[in-house]
Design a protein around this motif. Structure first.
Motif, PDB file in Angstrom:
ATOM      1  N   GLY A  53       0.805  -1.211   0.000  1.00 45.94           N
ATOM      2  CA  GLY A  53       0.000   0.000   0.000  1.00 45.94           C
ATOM      3  C   GLY A  53       0.836   1.258   0.000  1.00 45.94           C
ATOM      4  O   GLY A  53       0.408   2.300   0.516  1.00 45.94           O
ATOM      5  N   GLY A  54       2.027   1.170  -0.564  1.00 44.35           N
ATOM      6  CA  GLY A  54       2.908   2.323  -0.630  1.00 44.35           C
ATOM      7  C   GLY A  54       3.753   2.545   0.608  1.00 44.35           C
ATOM      8  O   GLY A  54       4.584   3.457   0.643  1.00 44.35           O
ATOM      9  N   ALA A 179       5.697  -2.881  -5.277  1.00 40.78           N
ATOM     10  CA  ALA A 179       5.716  -1.469  -5.669  1.00 40.78           C
ATOM     11  C   ALA A 179       6.061  -1.342  -7.142  1.00 40.78           C
ATOM     12  O   ALA A 179       7.145  -0.871  -7.501  1.00 40.78           O
ATOM     13  CB  ALA A 179       6.726  -0.711  -4.821  1.00 40.78           C
ATOM     14  N   PRO A 180       5.159  -1.731  -8.031  1.00 40.41           N
ATOM     15  CA  PRO A 180       5.476  -1.720  -9.464  1.00 40.41           C
ATOM     16  C   PRO A 180       5.752  -0.333 -10.025  1.00 40.41           C
ATOM     17  O   PRO A 180       6.452  -0.204 -11.041  1.00 40.41           O
ATOM     18  CB  PRO A 180       4.229  -2.336 -10.107  1.00 40.41           C
ATOM     19  N   ALA A 181       5.233   0.719  -9.381  1.00 40.92           N
ATOM     20  CA  ALA A 181       5.442   2.067  -9.916  1.00 40.92           C
ATOM     21  C   ALA A 181       6.711   2.721  -9.387  1.00 40.92           C
ATOM     22  O   ALA A 181       7.102   3.788  -9.860  1.00 40.92           O
ATOM     23  CB  ALA A 181       4.233   2.953  -9.575  1.00 40.92           C
ATOM     24  N   CYS A 182       7.358   2.103  -8.417  1.00 40.82           N
ATOM     25  CA  CYS A 182       8.556   2.702  -7.812  1.00 40.82           C
ATOM     26  C   CYS A 182       9.815   2.304  -8.582  1.00 40.82           C
ATOM     27  O   CYS A 182       9.855   1.297  -9.292  1.00 40.82           O
ATOM     28  CB  CYS A 182       8.684   2.272  -6.354  1.00 40.82           C
ATOM     29  N   LEU A 224      18.505   3.060  -3.141  1.00 46.87           N
ATOM     30  CA  LEU A 224      17.492   4.122  -3.159  1.00 46.87           C
ATOM     31  C   LEU A 224      16.228   3.601  -3.825  1.00 46.87           C
ATOM     32  O   LEU A 224      16.287   2.999  -4.904  1.00 46.87           O
ATOM     33  CB  LEU A 224      18.003   5.351  -3.918  1.00 46.87           C
ATOM     34  N   VAL A 225      15.097   3.842  -3.161  1.00 50.87           N
ATOM     35  CA  VAL A 225      13.793   3.556  -3.751  1.00 50.87           C
ATOM     36  C   VAL A 225      13.049   4.869  -3.858  1.00 50.87           C
ATOM     37  O   VAL A 225      12.885   5.606  -2.878  1.00 50.87           O
ATOM     38  CB  VAL A 225      12.982   2.574  -2.875  1.00 50.87           C
ATOM     39  N   ALA A 226      12.620   5.213  -5.054  1.00 41.52           N
ATOM     40  CA  ALA A 226      11.870   6.460  -5.285  1.00 41.52           C
ATOM     41  C   ALA A 226      10.492   6.101  -5.827  1.00 41.52           C
ATOM     42  O   ALA A 226      10.370   5.324  -6.777  1.00 41.52           O
ATOM     43  CB  ALA A 226      12.614   7.346  -6.274  1.00 41.52           C
ATOM     44  N   CYS A 227       9.459   6.680  -5.183  1.00 43.75           N
ATOM     45  CA  CYS A 227       8.081   6.381  -5.588  1.00 43.75           C
ATOM     46  C   CYS A 227       7.351   7.659  -5.963  1.00 43.75           C
ATOM     47  O   CYS A 227       7.611   8.724  -5.374  1.00 43.75           O
ATOM     48  CB  CYS A 227       7.335   5.694  -4.447  1.00 43.75           C
ATOM     49  N   PRO A 228       6.440   7.588  -6.907  1.00 40.71           N
ATOM     50  CA  PRO A 228       5.711   8.783  -7.337  1.00 40.71           C
ATOM     51  C   PRO A 228       4.718   9.235  -6.264  1.00 40.71           C
ATOM     52  O   PRO A 228       4.325   8.465  -5.403  1.00 40.71           O
ATOM     53  CB  PRO A 228       4.981   8.304  -8.593  1.00 40.71           C
TER      54      PRO A 228
END
Length: 228
Positions: A53-54, A179-182, A224-228
């Motif tokens: 869930g992010g 986290a497919p979008a990250c 590093l993990v970056a998420c929108p």
């Protein structure tokens, strides 16, 4: 003789406590041979960062130790003397080592959106001994629910450089789940401490408190993990 400021004394005590904890956690006890320089143990790490869930749900880690330390760690776990540690003793050793690592915050630093994450007790401790190497597996979960991940930074290191941590080679050293979008980015250091490579004489690490930490930083990678 003038006593150092309390902040300096506290910092020195913290470094000493971390060094002692590292020695206890990893079973580095007197009588195992001369310690001539840092580091004393080399670890290759693998990690899976699990988001749900992010939010950060779990951090699964696997650490593979150098052959010398691996042999030392399992020396009393082989009742049949057939070169294979007893499964029950190996499992007990894994539980004990992982529990003890709480003293060092599991040599794991995670920052989420710029703030450090505190982890609860480790779970799912497990050990394997294969091809002369010990691998410890364990899972960390945050003490409290975290904010949604925008930027997450993960690193493994020992500021006293008793232990040299380096990510295992290859693209599978770090994985991101849920986290497919990250975006996952692995930053490997320019330097890579080779097993057995002695980088700081003990007297330097002892007399110059910042020397070990600075050198360890040169060899530590970051994730590093970056998420929108």
């Amino acid at each position: 003789m003038v006593s150092p400021p309390s902040s300096a004394r506290d910092a020195a005590m913290t470094r000493t406590n971390i060094a002692r904890a590292a020695a206890v956690v990893l079973g580095l006890v007197a009588g195992t041979g001369p310690a001539l320089a840092h580091p004393h143990v080399w670890v290759r790490t693998r990690a899976e960062i699990v988001l749900d869930g992010g939010r950060l749900a779990a951090l699964r880690q696997s650490w593979t130790f150098d052959p010398d330390y691996s042999a030392f760690a399992v020396i009393n776990l082989d009742s049949k003397r057939d070169g294979v540690p007893d499964p029950d003793r190996l499992a007990a050793m894994a539980r004990e080592r992982i529990e003890a690592m709480a003293e060092t915050a599991f040599f794991t630093a995670v920052k989420l959106n710029g703030r450090p994450v505190a982890f609860g007790p480790a779970s799912e401790p497990r050990a394997e001994y294969r091809d002369g190497r010990l691998t410890l597996h364990f899972t960390l979960t945050p003490q409290a629910p975290t904010a949604a991940v925008r930027a997450l930074v993960l690193g493994n290191d020992d500021p006293d450089f008793y232990v040299s941590f380096a990510m295992a080679p290859g693209p599978e050293a770090v994985r991101l789940a849920g986290a497919p979008a990250c975006v996952l980015k692995v930053s490997r250091p320019a330097k890579d401490a080779q097993e057995g490579e002695q980088l700081i004489p003990d007297e330097v690490a002892t007399s110059r408190p910042g020397a070990a930490s600075a050198t360890a930083a040169d060899y530590a990678g970051r994730v590093l993990v970056a998420c929108p």
